[in-house]
Design a protein around this motif. Structure first.
Motif, PDB file in Angstrom:
ATOM      1  N   ILE A 281     -20.504 -39.754 -25.259  1.00  0.00           N
ATOM      2  CA  ILE A 281     -20.913 -40.948 -24.518  1.00  0.00           C
ATOM      3  C   ILE A 281     -20.359 -40.916 -23.103  1.00  0.00           C
ATOM      4  CG2 ILE A 281     -20.721 -43.452 -24.418  1.00  0.00           C
ATOM      5  CD1 ILE A 281     -20.421 -43.255 -27.533  1.00  0.00           C
ATOM      6  N   VAL A 282     -19.053 -40.657 -22.985  1.00  0.00           N
ATOM      7  CA  VAL A 282     -18.425 -40.625 -21.664  1.00  0.00           C
ATOM      8  C   VAL A 282     -19.000 -39.485 -20.833  1.00  0.00           C
ATOM      9  CG1 VAL A 282     -16.251 -40.281 -20.441  1.00  0.00           C
ATOM     10  CG2 VAL A 282     -16.321 -41.721 -22.486  1.00  0.00           C
ATOM     11  N   ASP A 283     -19.207 -38.312 -21.463  1.00  0.00           N
ATOM     12  CA  ASP A 283     -19.744 -37.163 -20.739  1.00  0.00           C
ATOM     13  C   ASP A 283     -21.120 -37.449 -20.162  1.00  0.00           C
ATOM     14  OD1 ASP A 283     -17.477 -35.750 -21.315  1.00  0.00           O
ATOM     15  OD2 ASP A 283     -18.360 -34.591 -22.957  1.00  0.00           O
TER      16      ASP A 283
ATOM     17  N   GLU B 182      -5.925 -40.100 -14.135  1.00  0.00           N
ATOM     18  CA  GLU B 182      -6.097 -40.600 -15.500  1.00  0.00           C
ATOM     19  C   GLU B 182      -6.260 -42.116 -15.517  1.00  0.00           C
ATOM     20  OE1 GLU B 182      -6.558 -39.304 -18.397  1.00  0.00           O
ATOM     21  OE2 GLU B 182      -6.489 -37.233 -17.685  1.00  0.00           O
ATOM     22  N   ALA B 183      -5.641 -42.812 -14.578  1.00  0.00           N
ATOM     23  CA  ALA B 183      -5.799 -44.264 -14.511  1.00  0.00           C
ATOM     24  C   ALA B 183      -7.259 -44.637 -14.276  1.00  0.00           C
ATOM     25  CB  ALA B 183      -4.927 -44.841 -13.392  1.00  0.00           C
ATOM     26  N   VAL B 184      -7.940 -43.881 -13.421  1.00  0.00           N
ATOM     27  CA  VAL B 184      -9.362 -44.131 -13.162  1.00  0.00           C
ATOM     28  C   VAL B 184     -10.185 -43.821 -14.406  1.00  0.00           C
ATOM     29  CG1 VAL B 184     -11.342 -43.487 -11.745  1.00  0.00           C
ATOM     30  CG2 VAL B 184      -9.071 -43.649 -10.712  1.00  0.00           C
ATOM     31  N   LEU B 185      -9.876 -42.695 -15.059  1.00  0.00           N
ATOM     32  CA  LEU B 185     -10.649 -42.292 -16.242  1.00  0.00           C
ATOM     33  C   LEU B 185     -10.445 -43.262 -17.409  1.00  0.00           C
ATOM     34  CD1 LEU B 185     -10.066 -38.423 -16.147  1.00  0.00           C
ATOM     35  CD2 LEU B 185     -12.082 -39.710 -15.400  1.00  0.00           C
TER      36      LEU B 185
ATOM     37  N   ALA C 170     -17.727 -47.417 -19.906  1.00  0.00           N
ATOM     38  CA  ALA C 170     -18.321 -46.798 -21.097  1.00  0.00           C
ATOM     39  C   ALA C 170     -18.114 -47.646 -22.346  1.00  0.00           C
ATOM     40  CB  ALA C 170     -17.717 -45.410 -21.319  1.00  0.00           C
ATOM     41  N   THR C 171     -17.105 -48.520 -22.321  1.00  0.00           N
ATOM     42  CA  THR C 171     -16.746 -49.397 -23.445  1.00  0.00           C
ATOM     43  C   THR C 171     -16.477 -48.612 -24.731  1.00  0.00           C
ATOM     44  OG1 THR C 171     -19.043 -49.835 -24.111  1.00  0.00           O
ATOM     45  CG2 THR C 171     -18.066 -51.308 -22.469  1.00  0.00           C
ATOM     46  N   VAL C 172     -16.036 -47.385 -24.593  1.00  0.00           N
ATOM     47  CA  VAL C 172     -15.638 -46.575 -25.739  1.00  0.00           C
ATOM     48  C   VAL C 172     -14.654 -45.528 -25.237  1.00  0.00           C
ATOM     49  CG1 VAL C 172     -17.527 -44.912 -25.465  1.00  0.00           C
ATOM     50  CG2 VAL C 172     -16.439 -45.186 -27.694  1.00  0.00           C
TER      51      VAL C 172
ATOM     52  N   SER D 218     -25.250 -37.728 -28.795  1.00  0.00           N
ATOM     53  CA  SER D 218     -25.068 -38.538 -27.583  1.00  0.00           C
ATOM     54  C   SER D 218     -25.325 -39.997 -27.797  1.00  0.00           C
ATOM     55  CB  SER D 218     -25.992 -38.005 -26.494  1.00  0.00           C
ATOM     56  OG  SER D 218     -27.332 -38.098 -26.919  1.00  0.00           O
ATOM     57  N   ALA D 219     -24.923 -40.523 -28.937  1.00  0.00           N
ATOM     58  CA  ALA D 219     -25.073 -41.957 -29.123  1.00  0.00           C
ATOM     59  C   ALA D 219     -24.237 -42.706 -28.131  1.00  0.00           C
ATOM     60  CB  ALA D 219     -24.648 -42.349 -30.544  1.00  0.00           C
TER      61      ALA D 219
END
Length: 324
Positions: A36-38, A88-91, A99-101, A319-320
């Motif tokens: 999902i994030v990718d 990492e703070a941004v990610l 992304a909410t996941v 890719s859900a």
């Protein structure tokens, strides 16, 4: 020495992940959050892993060269680790708010960077926490949902296709994903005799949608669809939003949606559709029982147990696009 070993092992991990992605295999991940994030990044996940490999390799050599007490190597390593925490703070913000996941692989990398900072001493950890908090809070203060021109996006901007119906009927929005077999069955149930106007709003990137007579929109924003489901606290798909002049109905689950289509979107109506409960979110009415998880629905934070049927294709088999 322990810091050099951790950095080397982390570089091996990112290298393995990069090779898997390059060969088309599923990457190392404990949940669907990685796919999902990718799929929501402008840069290829392979590029991210190459950058991660270089990052940890540089750390490895800095710690290795500084193992005999050369302080400037350790200073460079500490500076690089602070930069890693700021990134990492941004990610982490992106996963939590956009992304909410959460991506389990991403969290492992984050944990390794935090561990390396801890190994560099309490002062280094304190500096890292300050930088991480500053960047994270700054991201929280920004608005990322504005569209061009400052106009708020509507549900239409989240539609990848539309099947025109008769004027004056209900406007339907179908929320689905590429990995939900129940969603596929609902789409198949929307046949040529459909008289309702139906818009197809996916919650993940879709390569193709096989609906006869539908108009395809190449540019659509899945975040609009995901944001609505999150606002309504909906965690199962498929979801049908039926909008009329007087009411907006929310239906969840394959059977309930197909029943609505049979009774309202066919040339001959079988019976009246009644029994709507009072609306919870403003302007939305849920059918009785629709707020409970359904056996004929897919959770938005995971794939269905059964594989998706032909006709709806995503960017990848896993890719859900889940919500939380």
């Amino acid at each position: 020495m322990i810091r050099a070993i951790i950095s080397f092992l982390a570089s091996v991990l990112t290298a393995v992940q990069g090779v898997l992605l390059y060969t088309g295999e599923k990457g190392l991940c404990l949940n669907d959050g990685c796919a999902i994030v990718d799929s929501m990044t402008k840069v290829s996940p392979l590029v991210f892993n190459i950058a991660g490999f270089v990052f940890f390799q540089v750390l490895f050599w800095l710690f290795w060269c500084g193992r005999k007490g050369a302080g400037y190597w350790h200073k460079l390593a500490r500076l690089l680790l602070l930069a890693g925490l700021s990134a990492e703070a941004v990610l982490v913000f992106f996963q939590q708010a956009i992304a909410t996941v959460f991506c389990s692989y991403c969290l492992v990398i984050f944990a390794i960077i935090v561990l390396l900072n801890i190994c560099c001493g309490l002062l280094q950890l304190f500096r890292g926490l300050v930088i991480f908090a500053a960047v994270f809070v700054t991201c929280l203060s920004l608005q990322f949902s504005s569209s061009a021109g400052g106009k708020e996006k509507t549900l239409d901007s989240g539609s990848m296709a539309m099947l025109a119906g008769k004027q004056g009927g209900a406007g339907l929005y179908l929320f689905f994903s590429s990995t939900c077999s129940h969603c596929e069955k609902v789409i198949e149930a929307i046949g040529s005799d459909n008289i309702c106007s139906v818009r197809f709003n996916p919650i993940d990137e879709i390569e193709q949608l096989q609906v006869t007579g539908a108009t395809i929109f190449p540019d659509y924003d899945i975040q609009v669809n995901r944001s609505l489901l999150q606002t309504l606290s909906i965690k199962e798909i498929p979801v049908l939003l039926a909008m009329t002049k007087d009411d907006t109905r929310v239906l969840k689950g394959e059977k309930r949606i197909r029943d609505y289509l049979d009774e309202n979107c066919r040339p001959v109506r079988v019976k009246e559709f009644s029994g709507v409960s009072s609306a919870r979110p403003s302007g939305y009415s849920f059918l009785p029982g629709s707020e409970k998880p359904e056996d004929d629905a897919c959770a938005v934070d995971t794939d269905c147990d059964t594989p998706p049927l032909p006709g709806v294709g995503g960017t990848s088999g896993d890719s859900a696009k889940p919500l939380q």
